[in-house]
Design a protein around this motif. Structure first.
Motif, PDB file in Angstrom:
ATOM      1  N   ASP A  45      45.602  41.053  12.546  1.00  0.00           N
ATOM      2  CA  ASP A  45      46.034  42.485  12.836  1.00  0.00           C
ATOM      3  C   ASP A  45      47.450  42.664  13.394  1.00  0.00           C
ATOM      4  OD1 ASP A  45      43.282  42.917  12.641  1.00  0.00           O
ATOM      5  OD2 ASP A  45      42.820  43.172  14.686  1.00  0.00           O
ATOM      6  N   LEU A  46      47.793  41.704  14.204  1.00  0.00           N
ATOM      7  CA  LEU A  46      49.028  41.868  14.890  1.00  0.00           C
ATOM      8  C   LEU A  46      50.211  41.135  13.848  1.00  0.00           C
ATOM      9  CD1 LEU A  46      48.581  40.998  18.518  1.00  0.00           C
ATOM     10  CD2 LEU A  46      48.705  43.034  17.479  1.00  0.00           C
ATOM     11  N   ALA A  47      49.952  39.948  13.426  1.00  0.00           N
ATOM     12  CA  ALA A  47      50.969  39.300  12.474  1.00  0.00           C
ATOM     13  C   ALA A  47      51.092  39.778  11.385  1.00  0.00           C
ATOM     14  CB  ALA A  47      50.795  37.610  12.666  1.00  0.00           C
ATOM     15  N   ASP A  48      49.765  39.988  10.461  1.00  0.00           N
ATOM     16  CA  ASP A  48      49.719  40.189   9.065  1.00  0.00           C
ATOM     17  C   ASP A  48      50.242  41.780   8.916  1.00  0.00           C
ATOM     18  OD1 ASP A  48      49.582  37.509   8.525  1.00  0.00           O
ATOM     19  OD2 ASP A  48      47.458  37.946   7.930  1.00  0.00           O
ATOM     20  N   ILE A  52      38.382  58.147  25.997  1.00  0.00           N
ATOM     21  CA  ILE A  52      38.264  56.526  26.554  1.00  0.00           C
ATOM     22  C   ILE A  52      37.255  55.757  25.859  1.00  0.00           C
ATOM     23  CG2 ILE A  52      38.569  55.221  28.621  1.00  0.00           C
ATOM     24  CD1 ILE A  52      38.528  57.701  30.323  1.00  0.00           C
ATOM     25  N   GLU A  53      37.412  55.934  24.373  1.00  0.00           N
ATOM     26  CA  GLU A  53      36.609  55.123  23.604  1.00  0.00           C
ATOM     27  C   GLU A  53      37.625  54.004  22.997  1.00  0.00           C
ATOM     28  OE1 GLU A  53      33.342  55.246  22.421  1.00  0.00           O
ATOM     29  OE2 GLU A  53      32.671  57.221  22.684  1.00  0.00           O
ATOM     30  N   VAL A  54      37.457  52.866  23.738  1.00  0.00           N
ATOM     31  CA  VAL A  54      38.784  51.944  23.635  1.00  0.00           C
ATOM     32  C   VAL A  54      38.487  51.123  22.296  1.00  0.00           C
ATOM     33  CG1 VAL A  54      39.645  49.650  24.685  1.00  0.00           C
ATOM     34  CG2 VAL A  54      38.760  51.577  26.023  1.00  0.00           C
ATOM     35  N   ARG A  55      37.621  50.723  21.848  1.00  0.00           N
ATOM     36  CA  ARG A  55      37.512  50.056  20.417  1.00  0.00           C
ATOM     37  C   ARG A  55      37.928  50.814  19.483  1.00  0.00           C
ATOM     38  NH1 ARG A  55      31.945  46.775  21.680  1.00  0.00           N
ATOM     39  NH2 ARG A  55      31.307  48.982  21.179  1.00  0.00           N
ATOM     40  N   LYS A  56      37.247  52.286  19.481  1.00  0.00           N
ATOM     41  CA  LYS A  56      37.443  53.198  18.351  1.00  0.00           C
ATOM     42  C   LYS A  56      39.127  53.272  18.344  1.00  0.00           C
ATOM     43  CE  LYS A  56      32.914  55.094  18.097  1.00  0.00           C
ATOM     44  NZ  LYS A  56      31.848  56.240  18.606  1.00  0.00           N
ATOM     45  N   SER A  57      39.659  53.516  19.411  1.00  0.00           N
ATOM     46  CA  SER A  57      41.007  53.777  19.470  1.00  0.00           C
ATOM     47  C   SER A  57      41.774  52.489  18.929  1.00  0.00           C
ATOM     48  CB  SER A  57      41.627  54.093  20.858  1.00  0.00           C
ATOM     49  OG  SER A  57      40.910  55.156  21.507  1.00  0.00           O
ATOM     50  N   ARG A  63      44.870  50.676  14.201  1.00  0.00           N
ATOM     51  CA  ARG A  63      45.181  49.333  13.107  1.00  0.00           C
ATOM     52  C   ARG A  63      45.196  50.216  11.620  1.00  0.00           C
ATOM     53  NH1 ARG A  63      43.232  44.146  10.690  1.00  0.00           N
ATOM     54  NH2 ARG A  63      42.760  45.188   8.653  1.00  0.00           N
ATOM     55  N   ALA A  64      44.298  51.317  11.704  1.00  0.00           N
ATOM     56  CA  ALA A  64      44.206  51.812  10.397  1.00  0.00           C
ATOM     57  C   ALA A  64      45.457  52.431   9.990  1.00  0.00           C
ATOM     58  CB  ALA A  64      43.337  52.904  10.332  1.00  0.00           C
ATOM     59  N   LEU A  69      57.403  55.247  14.826  1.00  0.00           N
ATOM     60  CA  LEU A  69      56.215  55.741  15.235  1.00  0.00           C
ATOM     61  C   LEU A  69      55.032  55.185  15.279  1.00  0.00           C
ATOM     62  CD1 LEU A  69      54.782  58.734  15.037  1.00  0.00           C
ATOM     63  CD2 LEU A  69      53.794  58.066  12.642  1.00  0.00           C
ATOM     64  N   TYR A  70      55.058  53.896  14.946  1.00  0.00           N
ATOM     65  CA  TYR A  70      54.207  52.916  15.426  1.00  0.00           C
ATOM     66  C   TYR A  70      54.411  52.629  16.702  1.00  0.00           C
ATOM     67  CZ  TYR A  70      52.561  52.357  10.498  1.00  0.00           C
ATOM     68  OH  TYR A  70      52.005  52.679   8.986  1.00  0.00           O
ATOM     69  N   ALA A  71      55.569  52.087  16.899  1.00  0.00           N
ATOM     70  CA  ALA A  71      55.855  51.563  18.302  1.00  0.00           C
ATOM     71  C   ALA A  71      55.445  52.728  19.383  1.00  0.00           C
ATOM     72  CB  ALA A  71      57.418  51.664  18.356  1.00  0.00           C
ATOM     73  N   VAL A  72      55.660  53.785  18.999  1.00  0.00           N
ATOM     74  CA  VAL A  72      55.345  55.023  20.010  1.00  0.00           C
ATOM     75  C   VAL A  72      53.708  54.916  20.340  1.00  0.00           C
ATOM     76  CG1 VAL A  72      55.253  57.457  20.553  1.00  0.00           C
ATOM     77  CG2 VAL A  72      57.338  56.426  19.669  1.00  0.00           C
ATOM     78  N   LEU A  73      53.258  54.896  19.234  1.00  0.00           N
ATOM     79  CA  LEU A  73      51.679  54.894  19.134  1.00  0.00           C
ATOM     80  C   LEU A  73      51.002  53.651  19.778  1.00  0.00           C
ATOM     81  CD1 LEU A  73      50.804  56.807  15.857  1.00  0.00           C
ATOM     82  CD2 LEU A  73      51.321  57.942  18.217  1.00  0.00           C
ATOM     83  N   SER A  74      51.760  52.727  19.546  1.00  0.00           N
ATOM     84  CA  SER A  74      50.924  51.288  19.767  1.00  0.00           C
ATOM     85  C   SER A  74      51.413  51.016  21.438  1.00  0.00           C
ATOM     86  CB  SER A  74      51.517  50.228  18.968  1.00  0.00           C
ATOM     87  OG  SER A  74      51.352  50.724  17.773  1.00  0.00           O
ATOM     88  N   ALA A  75      52.276  51.569  21.992  1.00  0.00           N
ATOM     89  CA  ALA A  75      52.582  51.314  23.251  1.00  0.00           C
ATOM     90  C   ALA A  75      51.770  51.141  24.332  1.00  0.00           C
ATOM     91  CB  ALA A  75      53.857  52.284  23.835  1.00  0.00           C
TER      92      ALA A  75
END
Length: 572
Positions: A397-400, A452-457, A462-463, A501-507
């Motif tokens: 997820d993170l590296a690849d 607050i559905e953490v895993r679904k978020s 990731r998608a 955009l990813y930076a903002v949404l992933s923060a």
RNA sequence: GGGCCCGUAGCUCAAUUGGUUAGAGCAGAGCGCUCAUAACGCUUUGGUUGGGGGUUCGAGUCCCUCCGGGCCUACCA
């Protein structure tokens, strides 16, 4: 824009918490707090240490330190670790604070005024050698049922039978081993929760959408057997909030303190005052979060906790609030969690089994842990940490998916166009489709985060990362470049904007990596996007950037095996 | 003992609350790509939804029962 009050269950002062404790309240609370702030809400995020009670006194004695000193040191350790995990509390307070002393005494006084406090004389086991009353589970002896010689006064671990301390054969103090025990009469204050049963029941019935886990636990306590029982709120201890009736002494209670379960939740409120005091603000600054008559009527209050804490938050603390007869803010939504297990068993503080917060940060940065823990949060049932799963998730997820996307885009741009957003060309149907896809995913992401559905978020986030790789593969700028450099420039311009955009949404999930991305892109605009199309236009042609170091490194098989062995047994 | 929760693909989890053919990610297999951290993309294998029975036009979802796991049971906090 709304006002959101968020509290995480307060960790006990005694010792360093393991990853199961972290993911059971503080970490998801932080995710929600960061998200709520990013959406432009006014947020007050509170946590603290729970410092009173017998275990703290005993741990301090073992360390050869005064309790106050011991707690101050442990608070500093926990504070440093919470900073290390980037937990963004507005205040990380202490239940031993003067603010909490006064507020706890204040609530007790109000409850007494309203006839909700009763003095009860009861018999408790006193250890002469230890000079203290002993809670049931600090008395050991032989089980009258099965003969197990290390049965505790509340229950035998061997045959699981519930016991009374006086049932034990040859009882002894679990603190000192002394057998010089006697049953003494002592007087305590009880909170008459039973008289508030119907009000609490109606209040819980009025809540919409609370998890089954939360309401079923509350209902059990309300209706089981004779219904909600009164509970003692005082203890014969030295360390704690001295029993007082507001500002007045409480005759007959001079040497007693309030029991931790009574003062700990009040610390949520007191910590907000600690925040205001530290900021040099007056009382209205914290009371507007907690008093319905002083500005808190528009506050949404969300609590995070492990399932073991639910009764205190659905019943005991609300009983204190309702019983005060004053317009204090009650919780609006309770998010409770199951447990995280470790590699086929339980995390164990006493056995040092599993990974503890300090150890985790010593081997990998906070983002790695945050991502795995949040994407595997034990929401619907207990979850399990395994090193194989951790390695696979982090590497993939993170590296690849995310890290490599940032790498391939920035390096391709540098080699073909230099370290600035390239101009020329224009988007077409493929770019419009990507934008529409991301817009739909953003809406889904926000929906899950709001709920607050953490895993679904995490899955939705990731998608969105994966969509970038899909786009790049299809658009193939490395091939297009040879025929039409302007078109390749347009693809890369969009891709660089995707990183922003990813930076903002992933923060909320991975704040450090997000900050690294924004810094590399020299992006000043980190606003949450309303419109994906506009957000993908934020970095204009000519805007300089730098190629960052790889955002995430991979965990090797050798490391995984070493860590697996290191954390399997006794903490060294 | 009592109460509650859970059991879905090799693994981690979904399934709009009873509604078409149970879906994702990872792992596995095949193909493609060469910008990138041997990364990425596409295709694909894989399920008697723990077992059995029942209700229903229709059950992963509701009921009964059995098996397995977990939590709580009020003095740990």
């Amino acid at each position: 824009m709304a006002r959101i009050l968020i509290t995480s269950a307060i960790p006990y002062i005694n010792g360093i918490k393991h990853l199961g404790n972290l993911v059971g309240s503080q970490l998801p609370a932080d995710l929600y707090a960061r998200y709520a702030r990013a959406r432009g809400n006014e947020v007050m995020f509170i946590c603290a240490t729970d410092e009173h009670g017998t275990p703290a006194e005993l741990a301090a004695a073992k360390a050869g330190k005064p309790v106050a000193d011991y707690c101050a040191e442990m608070w500093a350790v926990q504070k440093e670790l919470s900073d290390g995990f980037r937990l963004s509390f507005d205040k990380f307070g202490r239940s031993s604070s003067p603010q909490n002393h006064r507020l706890t005494q204040y609530f007790a006084g109000k409850l007494a005024e309203n006839g909700l406090i009763e003095e009860v004389s009861e018999k408790q086991v006193y250890s002469v050698a230890d000079g203290r009353f002993l809670p049931d589970r600090y008395i050991e002896g032989t089980c009258p049922n099965c003969g197990y010689d290390r049965a505790r006064g509340d229950q035998c671990e061997n045959c699981t039978k519930q016991l009374d301390p006086t049932d034990l054969i040859d009882p002894r103090s679990a603190v000192s081993g002394s057998t010089d025990l006697e049953v003494r009469e002592t007087k305590h204050l009880y909170l008459r929760q039973s008289t508030l049963k119907d009000q609490l029941d109606a209040w819980i019935d009025g809540q919409e959408g609370w998890p089954i886990l939360t309401t079923s636990i509350a209902k059990k306590w309300l209706h089981d057997g004779d219904g909600l029982q009164d509970r003692g709120i005082t203890r014969d201890l030295d360390w704690g909030v001295p029993v007082r009736k507001g500002d007045e002494p409480w005759p007959g209670m001079e040497d007693k303190v309030f029991y931790v379960w009574f003062d700990a939740p009040i610390e949520y409120i007191a910590a907000t005052k600690e925040w205001a005091d530290a900021e040099g603000l007056d009382d209205s600054a914290w009371r507007r979060w907690w008093r319905l008559d002083e500005g808190a009527d528009d506050v949404r209050y969300v609590q995070f906790m492990g399932k073991d804490n639910v009764p205190f938050h659905t019943l005991s603390f609300p009983a204190t609030i309702i019983g005060s007869g004053e317009p204090w803010k009650l919780v609006d939504y309770i998010k409770s969690f199951n447990y995280l297990n470790y590699d086929g068993g339980q995390f164990s503080t006493s056995q040092g089994r599993g990974v503890f917060m300090d150890q985790a940060l010593a081997i990998l940065p906070a983002d790695y842990w945050r991502w795995w823990l949040l994407s595997h949060t034990p929401e619907t049932s207990d979850a399990e940490f395994t090193w194989e799963n951790f390695q696979a998730s982090v590497n993939k997820d993170l590296a690849d998916v995310l890290g490599n996307f940032v790498s391939r885009v920035t390096k391709f741009c540098r080699s073909r166009f230099g370290e600035a957003v390239p101009g020329g060309g224009a988007g077409g149907a493929r770019e419009a489709a990507l934008t529409a896809d991301l817009q739909a995913r953003l809406t889904a992401y926000e929906g899950h985060m709001d709920a607050i559905e953490v895993r679904k978020s995490a899955a939705e986030l990731r998608a969105m990362w994966a969509a970038g790789n899909e786009y790049l593969q299809e658009a193939a700028p490395w091939a297009v470049f040879k025929e039409d450099p302007d078109q390749a420039a347009a693809i890369i311009r969009l891709s660089l904007n995707l990183i922003r955009l990813y930076a903002v949404l992933s923060a909320p999930f991975i704040p450090d990596a997000s900050a690294t991305m924004l810094t590399a892109l020299k992006a000043e605009d980190a606003e949450w996007p309303d419109d994906v199309g506009a957000a993908l236009d934020a970095l204009p042609a000519g805007h300089g950037f730098s190629v960052p170091e790889n955002l995430f490194r991979k965990i090797s098989d050798e490391e995984r095996e070493e860590w697996q062995a290191r954390f399997a047994g006794v903490r060294s």
